[in-house]
Design a protein around this motif. Structure first.
Motif, short mmCIF file in Angstrom:
data_model
loop_
_atom_site.label_atom_id
_atom_site.label_comp_id
_atom_site.label_asym_id
_atom_site.label_seq_id
_atom_site.Cartn_x
_atom_site.Cartn_y
_atom_site.Cartn_z
N ILE A 139 0.86 -1.19 0.00
CA ILE A 139 0.00 0.00 0.00
C ILE A 139 0.89 1.23 0.00
N ARG A 140 0.79 2.02 -1.05
CA ARG A 140 1.56 3.26 -1.12
C ARG A 140 0.66 4.42 -0.69
N GLY A 141 1.13 5.19 0.29
CA GLY A 141 0.28 6.19 0.92
C GLY A 141 -0.45 5.56 2.09
N GLY A 142 0.29 4.76 2.85
CA GLY A 142 -0.33 3.91 3.88
C GLY A 142 -0.98 4.65 5.02
N THR A 143 -0.51 5.86 5.35
CA THR A 143 -1.10 6.56 6.49
C THR A 143 -2.21 7.52 6.08
N SER A 144 -2.60 7.51 4.81
CA SER A 144 -3.84 8.20 4.42
C SER A 144 -5.01 7.44 5.04
N SER A 145 -6.17 8.06 5.09
CA SER A 145 -7.32 7.39 5.69
C SER A 145 -7.68 6.12 4.92
N VAL A 146 -7.61 6.16 3.59
CA VAL A 146 -7.92 4.96 2.80
C VAL A 146 -6.84 3.90 3.01
N GLY A 147 -5.58 4.33 3.09
CA GLY A 147 -4.49 3.38 3.31
C GLY A 147 -4.63 2.64 4.63
N MET A 148 -4.99 3.36 5.70
CA MET A 148 -5.16 2.73 7.00
C MET A 148 -6.33 1.75 6.98
#
Length: 339
Positions: A153-162
């Motif tokens: 997952i790239r952008g893991g700490t975005s809301s969608v990533g989490m």
């Protein structure tokens, strides 16, 4: 019910300061539309870009907000009795017509998803766009309910990533996720991520191959245009990359598919607009039920009162959030942090 309401109006394209909290008339119900008392609205990067002037065909002033949750205040649709709990996402909310940054929103009946929930409003508000996007993107990648496989997952700490990390972990996938901040690594581990990667803007090949020599089976790319070509090189031959985020913009300059997509590798995308209204209602209810059962733990980063919408956008624009930022239109300004 009062004839006026408070709303955060984007008066023109620009920085966070172009959002002004104003007193507006409560919209009147008309055929095919329902009036929703908005109890919570999740913030999204697409609203930031609309505010900056990057969304085509958006006329200002405009009440932004591509999603909201609340209760039906008035409707001519018998399936939407007054007092019903509803959620709404996309469908040109906050673009072609006023969206969720207000105490009331007049929304097309076709967008509204009646749901049953015992969750607090701020938690429920963190779910629709985030979890529907995460679930839809994982489906687009071909993630099987039986689990297994390797997901980056790239952008893991975005809301969608989490959210995607939690769903993937629940399905038994081995996961890796990126963050640009060392301070956010612990949040990814807590969400069930097996391998946390610090993304410094370069290729991740060496770091990923250290634990997955053949590469991941799937890549969920939430960063988007600046990383998708690297993601195509990273994924194993025959694997799939799904672009479902635009943290770095919307266009890839000089994109040449034949030259840039490795033979046998699949590139797909997911847009949450495909899960609006009745199409997404059943899935959203299942997500709510799973949150209530403790299967997923929504990553609620910050809650802001409507009066603090400028601070909320500054928080989002500075990439300080780990998970979802939510605005409560009826909250007293003293009830929510100002940043």
């Amino acid at each position: 019910m009062s004839t006026t309401m408070r709303a955060a109006v984007c008066v023109k394209a620009g920085g966070p300061e172009v959002l002004e909290v104003r007193e507006l008339p409560v919209p009147q119900v008309r055929d095919g539309w329902s009036l929703v008392r908005v109890e919570g609205a999740g913030l999204n990067r697409s609203e930031l870009r609309t505010r900056q002037g990057h969304s085509p065909n958006v006329a200002f002033p405009r009440v932004l907000g591509i999603e909201c949750v609340g209760t039906v205040a008035d409707s001519t649709d018998p399936r939407l009795p007054a007092g019903s709990t509803v959620a709404a996402v996309m469908g040109e909310m906050g673009r072609a017509f006023d969206g969720g940054y207000a105490q009331y929103a007049l929304l097309p009946n076709a967008l509204l998803m009646p749901v049953s929930s015992t969750l607090p409003w701020e938690v429920l508000a963190a779910l629709p766009e985030t979890y529907l996007t995460a679930r839809g993107a994982l489906d687009a990648l071909g993630i099987a309910p039986a689990g297994g496989g390797r997901l980056l997952i790239r952008g893991g700490t975005s809301s969608v990533g989490m959210a995607a990390a939690q769903i993937a972990a629940a399905h038994g996938l081995e996961t890796a996720a990126t963050t640009r901040s060392k301070d956010k690594a612990g949040a990814l581990a807590a969400a069930g991520v097996d391998h946390v990667l610090l993304d410094d803007g370069g290729s991740l090949a060496a770091a990923v191959q250290a634990f997955w020599p053949e590469g991941p089976d799937q890549v969920l790319d939430l960063v988007g245009t600046s990383t998708v070509l690297d993601s195509l090189r990273l994924v194993r031959r025959g694997g799939t990359v799904c672009v479902s985020g635009s943290l770095s913009g919307w266009l890839i300059p000089d994109f040449e598919p034949i030259a840039m997509i490795p033979t046998g590798t699949r590139l797909t995308a997911f847009h949450s607009d495909t899960l609006k209204g009745s199409t997404g209602q059943g899935l959203l209810q299942r997500i709510i039920d799973e949150v209530e059962a403790g299967v997923y733990r929504p990553n609620l980063d910050r809650v802001f009162a409507l009066d603090h919408i400028v601070a909320a956008h500054r928080h989002m624009e500075a990439d300080r959030a780990t998970g979802k930022t939510v605005v409560l239109p009826w909250a007293d300004a003293a009830d929510a942090p100002t940043d």
